[in-house]
Design an enzyme around this catalytic site. Structure first.
Site, short mmCIF file in Angstrom:
data_model
loop_
_atom_site.label_atom_id
_atom_site.label_comp_id
_atom_site.label_asym_id
_atom_site.label_seq_id
_atom_site.Cartn_x
_atom_site.Cartn_y
_atom_site.Cartn_z
N HIS A 1 39.01 31.68 50.47
CA HIS A 1 40.11 32.20 51.29
C HIS A 1 39.84 33.66 51.62
O HIS A 1 39.05 34.33 50.94
CB HIS A 1 41.44 32.07 50.54
CG HIS A 1 41.95 30.67 50.45
ND1 HIS A 1 43.24 30.37 50.08
CD2 HIS A 1 41.33 29.48 50.71
CE1 HIS A 1 43.40 29.05 50.10
NE2 HIS A 1 42.27 28.49 50.47
N GLU B 1 41.55 36.41 51.23
CA GLU B 1 41.84 37.39 50.19
C GLU B 1 40.78 37.36 49.09
O GLU B 1 40.34 38.40 48.61
CB GLU B 1 43.22 37.13 49.57
CG GLU B 1 44.38 37.26 50.56
CD GLU B 1 44.74 35.94 51.23
OE1 GLU B 1 43.86 35.08 51.44
OE2 GLU B 1 45.94 35.76 51.55
N CYS C 1 48.43 32.52 49.56
CA CYS C 1 48.72 31.25 48.90
C CYS C 1 48.76 31.48 47.38
O CYS C 1 48.40 32.56 46.91
CB CYS C 1 47.65 30.22 49.26
SG CYS C 1 46.11 30.45 48.35
N CYS D 1 45.42 32.82 45.90
CA CYS D 1 45.15 34.21 46.24
C CYS D 1 46.14 35.14 45.55
O CYS D 1 45.79 36.25 45.15
CB CYS D 1 45.16 34.39 47.74
SG CYS D 1 43.79 33.52 48.54
ZN LIG Z 1 44.63 31.74 49.55
#
Ligand SMILES: [Zn+2]
Length: 156
Positions: free
Chosen positions: A53, A55, A83, A86
């Site tokens: 992801h 991040e 999310c 993260c």
């Molecule tokens: Zn994430």
């Protein structure tokens, strides 16, 4: 240098990564002392890495550049609200503050629904969509017992 400029950089990373077919439309930059020290965008589909992801990739980049496993004194600018994975990574990295652009709801509206993970967290393990079961606890505690005794450990 201002907050709007850094958020624009995070959004640009999202757009560029998406246009290059690296992954979903998410970008992130990490700032320390008014300078970008780490940058990332979603690379899940291009690297076959479900943890890639924006991040997480930005945290990895910033930590590498800063030669540190902590992001003290840093601010995270992410194009979308993190999310749960993260969010956890951000707490482990310990930056000072997080700015996010779009929301969880905005992401859910285009098919990235993280809300279901938040709903799974308080469920009893056996009721989760991915069941969790404890196994061989006594053997698994051995590394903890060794950690307590270890004299040359780096705590965090
Ligand atoms: Zn994430």
């Amino acid at each position: 240098m201002n907050r709007e400029k850094f958020m624009q950089e995070a959004v640009n990373a999202a757009l560029k990564g998406m246009q290059n077919n690296e992954g979903g439309p998410f970008g992130c930059v990490i700032v320390k002392d008014g300078k970008i020290v780490g940058k990332g965008n979603n690379k899940v589909t291009s690297t076959n890495d479900p943890t890639a992801h924006a991040e997480v990739t930005a945290i990895r980049d910033a930590c590498k550049n800063l030669n540190s496993f902590q992001l003290e004194g840093c601010e995270i600018y992410t194009s979308c609200e993190p999310c749960p994975m993260c969010l956890g990574a951000i707490y482990w990295a310990r930056p000072d503050k997080v700015y996010y652009g779009s929301s969880q709801t905005d992401a859910a509206n285009i098919g990235f629904d993280d809300a279901f993970i938040y709903k799974e967290i308080p469920l009893p393990y056996a009721q989760r969509s991915i069941p969790f079961e404890q196994l061989l606890t006594e053997i698994a505690l051995k590394p903890f017992q060794e950690w307590i005794k270890k004299v040359d450990k780096t705590t965090y």
